[in-house]
Write a protein that holds these residues in place. Structure first.
Motif, mmCIF file in Angstrom:
data_model
loop_
_atom_site.group_PDB
_atom_site.id
_atom_site.type_symbol
_atom_site.label_atom_id
_atom_site.label_comp_id
_atom_site.label_asym_id
_atom_site.label_seq_id
_atom_site.Cartn_x
_atom_site.Cartn_y
_atom_site.Cartn_z
ATOM 1 N N HIS A 157 -35.255 26.181 21.258
ATOM 2 C CA HIS A 157 -34.456 26.313 19.756
ATOM 3 C C HIS A 157 -35.490 26.781 18.672
ATOM 4 O O HIS A 157 -36.376 25.854 18.477
ATOM 5 C CB HIS A 157 -33.793 24.902 19.506
ATOM 6 C CG HIS A 157 -32.678 24.604 20.593
ATOM 7 N ND1 HIS A 157 -32.696 23.470 20.877
ATOM 8 C CD2 HIS A 157 -31.934 25.605 21.380
ATOM 9 C CE1 HIS A 157 -31.509 23.576 21.947
ATOM 10 N NE2 HIS A 157 -31.130 24.656 22.294
ATOM 11 N N GLU A 160 -36.611 24.454 15.750
ATOM 12 C CA GLU A 160 -37.386 23.107 15.925
ATOM 13 C C GLU A 160 -38.625 23.319 16.220
ATOM 14 O O GLU A 160 -39.034 23.422 17.179
ATOM 15 C CB GLU A 160 -36.448 22.529 17.422
ATOM 16 C CG GLU A 160 -35.028 22.423 17.062
ATOM 17 C CD GLU A 160 -34.102 22.101 18.470
ATOM 18 O OE1 GLU A 160 -34.733 21.779 19.221
ATOM 19 O OE2 GLU A 160 -32.958 21.869 18.167
ATOM 20 N N ARG A 232 -31.787 28.908 15.624
ATOM 21 C CA ARG A 232 -31.838 27.944 16.808
ATOM 22 C C ARG A 232 -31.787 28.844 18.131
ATOM 23 O O ARG A 232 -32.465 28.769 19.018
ATOM 24 C CB ARG A 232 -30.506 27.026 17.004
ATOM 25 C CG ARG A 232 -30.346 26.513 18.205
ATOM 26 C CD ARG A 232 -29.148 25.808 17.997
ATOM 27 N NE ARG A 232 -28.425 24.932 19.268
ATOM 28 C CZ ARG A 232 -29.180 23.762 19.641
ATOM 29 N NH1 ARG A 232 -29.597 23.040 18.797
ATOM 30 N NH2 ARG A 232 -28.586 23.303 20.763
ATOM 31 N N HIS A 271 -38.114 19.727 21.707
ATOM 32 C CA HIS A 271 -36.911 19.892 20.956
ATOM 33 C C HIS A 271 -37.153 18.856 19.463
ATOM 34 O O HIS A 271 -38.296 18.275 19.376
ATOM 35 C CB HIS A 271 -35.818 19.415 21.410
ATOM 36 C CG HIS A 271 -35.353 20.265 22.536
ATOM 37 N ND1 HIS A 271 -34.380 21.110 22.346
ATOM 38 C CD2 HIS A 271 -35.774 20.573 23.753
ATOM 39 C CE1 HIS A 271 -34.272 21.907 23.688
ATOM 40 N NE2 HIS A 271 -35.158 21.348 24.244
ATOM 41 N N GLU A 272 -35.941 19.213 18.707
ATOM 42 C CA GLU A 272 -36.217 18.464 17.360
ATOM 43 C C GLU A 272 -34.574 18.106 17.106
ATOM 44 O O GLU A 272 -33.557 18.736 17.902
ATOM 45 C CB GLU A 272 -36.539 19.290 16.152
ATOM 46 C CG GLU A 272 -37.862 19.329 16.242
ATOM 47 C CD GLU A 272 -38.475 19.828 14.736
ATOM 48 O OE1 GLU A 272 -37.582 20.388 13.950
ATOM 49 O OE2 GLU A 272 -39.652 20.038 14.657
ATOM 50 N N GLU A 348 -37.383 14.848 21.529
ATOM 51 C CA GLU A 348 -36.542 15.228 20.388
ATOM 52 C C GLU A 348 -37.445 14.525 19.275
ATOM 53 O O GLU A 348 -37.292 13.473 19.195
ATOM 54 C CB GLU A 348 -35.193 14.673 20.520
ATOM 55 C CG GLU A 348 -34.283 15.384 21.492
ATOM 56 C CD GLU A 348 -33.694 16.447 21.033
ATOM 57 O OE1 GLU A 348 -33.580 17.072 20.231
ATOM 58 O OE2 GLU A 348 -33.114 17.396 22.248
HETATM 59 ZN ZN LIG Z 1 -33.162 21.425 20.790
#
Ligand SMILES: [Zn+2]
Length: 874
Positions: A157, A160, A232, A271-272, A348
């Motif tokens: 993404h 992120e 994203r 990810h974030e 995340e």
């Molecule tokens: Zn993500």
């Protein structure tokens, strides 16, 4: 806060002056500052302060800052800068080899770094062969001495950013840290710095171009509020972290090739998440693991988690596990490995989005997010090192057990095919082949349980092969679940998505002597013109997937193209169903020879068969019949921006631009208000909120439709058109009556979650005599739905070309009350005003680019919407 900002600003000036000077006193001062500022500070850090103190680094390896000219976290790296650094690193380090494995749509190179002890590079092919043997369990494998392979994927993404920015630190550390030289003898790191280059670049460009030197972290700041469509997704606004299984984009195809080539034991996925959160690492919610994933996978994930915990404890970062996210949908990066003897791990990090962001914990700085991601790269490295033998053994056991399960399966194979469309068959087989699955072709046509499978348009998948579990994960249907909550879709049964004839075969009806293994890459179906040049007319059926592409190309070249609303047959027995296209030179100046040449090219480009017709005196109807209607070339505008769902808009854009090679205009809502709509005859309105168009915008669209325009509307667009009296769509008022007077407060979010229709597959009934149903030979069809908008059936029975059946659920999860609402409700409906039409699609016919089975419903709206009789519409 003012004091802290003052210190920060002083440091910034100080750091500027002392850049690249490495003095212990600076380190000590900086370490002290970091401790003082802690989580809440807008920490400005140099490479040294990211790196753990118990390592020394080879000075011959360039640091990120020395190549970039700024410290990581000061600015967001652009993709070109990532490439620049990784190439410099590979050039300087004998631990690193670099390769370009694909190109994004915007022609950015996708890179993979192989990082290991220099002595392993000459043995790479041998190592890969050993890994192949982990799957192919017959051969002896030296489990004790084999290296472990860990893949690290960053920022699938694009918005992120801590992942991709941390990838430079990780690459530097693994290339330069002296103390890990011995560990690398037994380990291969595959580092993909940027899985989604186009999205990453779009995002970096946004936040960098809005960065102030004096930061305040105000969430209202433009820097922290990206413009539509945000970063994203990839070029066509697709979420690449849903494409690991469908592999419809070049980024995924290249990546999956590498994953299948290497068969990594551990796959890391950085990810974030929301700014007001902490840090998450898997395992996710235990009850939401896919049942095809063995329990041992969860145990190994838990064991690896103890390493992350230890490392994050050390730097004082908050984190959580098991309460969130899941490993159900196999199309995600952290779940795809779980069905292939590996362990996928999702990270995340709370997002700072830009450079500094207020959060409930105080100011969240970009460098802090980078540091957390880098820290879990280090913890994963340690886990991989310590669990090497265990992980390789697990992979081998996984494939042994899979074969045992395959042998116990009452079925021996799946067969799939479509006798009237080779292209769809090809595309499904192509997906399957990407995942290292053996496919076979039939040597002759067969009829099984009354279904004909033609040799040229069918494939067989034997179950007795290593990827048995993945095959089940693609082909099975499931309507019973341990949990009623899903992070993503609950069903993706591939042959259903392709509207394909398919069945499981047992040994009684399967005779393996009649099949032949597919050797090498599949070849796209070839097209041709059958019959001579200078014929009376040429025609082709609409069943083939790429028929719309051929039609558009012929219209674009100025030929006269008509659609037949009635079936017809030639004297020689050729059958043309409703929707067949009849084409003549028309007003074009081409000679017969040139026309024929063009028809050949069109047939080849689209992979369809065009037939020469020698006489207009066909049976059924003649070629001059009034039921053959001249088609107007679609001139298409797709509404974008504002409240429009970018995923759906991107699916439409990708479908038309990439598959059907039709030019379209991406028309922003604000732009639409001033634009001349008469340039277009088809308007695409994806799901979304259109309120910003206001009364004037609605009036403009209404006038345009009245004069003959065709609107294809989805979900929220249907509601908006109805509320502005442009279309006559009605929706069910749904509110479940609750007879229970008291419910547990603690179960509220779970109760709400269980009502979500995240994505499942449903049975619908299609009127194949309606222009929207042209090209389909059967009335039973499968449709993908997410969301709970239920369309009332129109009073005009001709206006309902597609309806849900009485028992709609085919695969996946739906809450019982919602399932009841769906029964016999509308799936596609046509409304009219003036001489224009509005075609409403309750479901998304283009879902994630792999729902090939319903794309034609959408293309029919574009090509044939103009031909639907007004009296048959709502
Ligand atoms: Zn993500």
């Amino acid at each position: 806060m003012r004091i802290k900002l003052f210190i920060y600003n002083s440091y910034l000036r100080f750091a500027e002056k002392t850049k690249n000077i490495k003095m212990d006193s600076i380190k000590i001062l900086w370490a002290a500052l970091l401790i003082f500022l802690s989580y809440t500070a807008p920490a400005q850090v140099d490479t040294d302060s990211y790196l753990p103190k118990d390592f020394t680094y080879n000075p011959a390896i360039p640091t990120p800052a020395s190549v970039l000219g700024f410290q990581l976290g000061e600015w967001h790296v652009s993709h070109d800068q990532v490439v620049m650094y990784m190439k410099a690193l590979a050039a300087a380090s004998d631990r690193v080899q670099i390769e370009e494995y694909a190109r994004s749509y915007e022609q950015r190179p996708l890179l993979l770094l192989t990082i290991t002890a220099p002595g392993n590079f000459p043995k790479i092919e041998q190592i890969k062969a050993q890994r192949e043997n982990l799957r192919n369990t017959q051969a002896a494998t030296p489990i004790e001495s084999m290296p472990i392979v860990m893949y690290m994927g960053h920022s699938v993404h694009g918005n992120e950013p801590s992942g991709v920015n941390a990838s430079l630190l990780s690459a530097y550390h693994f290339a330069a840290a002296n103390e890990i030289a011995g560990d690398l003898e037994n380990m291969i790191i595959l580092l993909d710095p940027a899985i989604n280059p186009d999205g990453i670049n779009r995002f970096a460009s946004w936040v960098n171009s809005h960065k102030s030197y004096q930061m305040n972290g105000d969430p209202n700041n433009r820097e922290l509020n990206e413009a539509w469509p945000r970063g994203r997704t990839n070029h066509y606004w697709f979420d690449l972290n849903r494409d690991w299984l469908p592999v419809q984009h070049p980024e995924s195809r290249g990546r999956i090739d590498k994953i299948q080539e290497w068969k990594p034991n551990i796959v890391l996925d950085f990810h974030e998440m929301g700014t007001n959160s902490t840090f998450f690492f898997q395992p996710g919610v235990p009850s939401r693991n896919h049942p095809l994933t063995p329990k041992k996978n969860f145990e190994l994930t838990e064991k690896i988690a103890t390493y992350h915990a230890k490392h994050l404890d050390k730097i004082g970062s908050l984190y959580y596990t098991q309460e969130d996210y899941d490993d159900f949908y196999y199309g995600k990066g952290s779940t795809y490995p779980d069905v292939q003897g590996a362990v996928g791990i999702l990270f995340e990090q709370a997002s700072s989005r830009g450079h500094l962001h207020e959060s409930q914990f105080g100011l969240l700085s970009f460098p802090f997010t980078i540091k957390n991601q880098f820290t879990t790269a280090l913890s994963s490295f340690e886990a991989a090192r310590d669990m090497r033998v265990e992980m390789n053994q697990y992979m081998q056991d996984f494939y042994k057990e899979a074969l045992t399960e395959a042998n116990a399966d009452p079925n021996n194979a799946y067969i799939f095919g479509s006798k009237d469309d080779a292209a769809r068959v090809f595309h499904l087989a192509d997906i399957i082949q990407q995942h290292d699955i053996q496919l076979f072709t039939l040597k002759q046509d067969v009829t099984l349980n009354g279904v004909e499978f033609e040799a040229e348009k069918s494939y067989i998948l034997p179950l007795n092969q290593p990827q048995y579990r993945l095959i089940k994960g693609m082909f099975e249907t499931r309507t019973e679940f341990q949990d009623s909550l899903f992070y993503d879709v609950s069903a993706w049964t591939l042959p259903m998505a392709f509207n394909m004839d398919y069945m499981a075969l047992n040994s009684k009806i399967l005779n393996l002597a009649d099949v032949e293994e597919v050797d090498g890459p599949l070849i796209k179906p070839k097209g041709t013109v059958v019959g001579p040049e200078g014929a009376y007319s040429y025609a082709f059926v609409w069943n083939e997937y790429y028929a719309p592409k051929a039609t558009y190309e012929l219209m674009d070249k100025g030929y006269l193209v008509r659609v037949s609303h009635q079936p017809f047959q030639t004297e020689s027995g050729l059958q043309f169903g409703r929707g067949s296209i009849v084409v003549v030179k028309g007003h074009s100046d081409d000679s017969d020879q040139e026309f024929y040449q063009t028809l050949q090219e069109v047939a080849i480009n689209s992979g369809i068969t065009i037939h020469a017709l020698t006489s207009g005196y066909t049976s059924g109807v003649n070629l001059g019949s009034p039921s053959m209607q001249v088609l107007e070339k679609p001139k298409i505008a797709l509404l974008v921006e504002g409240g429009v769902n970018s995923h759906e808009a991107g699916e439409m854009w990708h479908l038309l631009d990439q598959r059907f090679e039709m030019p379209i205009t991406l028309l922003a809502l604000e732009q639409m208000k001033g634009a001349t709509l008469e340039r277009y005859n088809v308007l695409l309105m994806p799901n979304g909120n259109y309120n910003q168009l206001g009364k004037l915008g609605a009036e403009k669209i209404k006038d345009w439709v009245r004069q003959g325009g065709t609107v294809l509307a989805r979900g929220g667009a249907m509601s908006w058109l109805a509320s502005n009296d442009i279309a006559d769509f009605k929706f069910k008022e749904v509110s479940e009556e609750d007879t229970v007077v008291q419910k547990n407060y603690a179960s509220f979010s779970r109760d709400m979650g269980s009502k979500v229709t995240g994505g499942a597959i449903f049975n619908v009934r299609l009127d194949v005599t309606h222009p929207i149903g042209y090209g389909y030979s059967k009335t039973e069809l499968l449709s993908f739905r997410s969301g709970n908008q239920f369309l009332e059936v129109s009073d005009n029975p001709y206006a309902n070309p597609m309806l849900y059946t009485d028992t709609p659920l085919a695969s996946g999860y739906i809450y019982p009350y919602n399932a009841e609402q769906l029964r016999n409700s509308g799936a596609i409906q046509v409304s009219s005003i003036g001489s224009g039409k509005i075609i409403g699609y309750a479901d998304n016919p283009n879902f994630r680019a792999f729902w090939f089975g319903t794309n034609k419903l959408f293309m029919n709206g574009i090509f044939f919407g103009q031909t639907i009789a007004g009296d048959t519409a709502r």
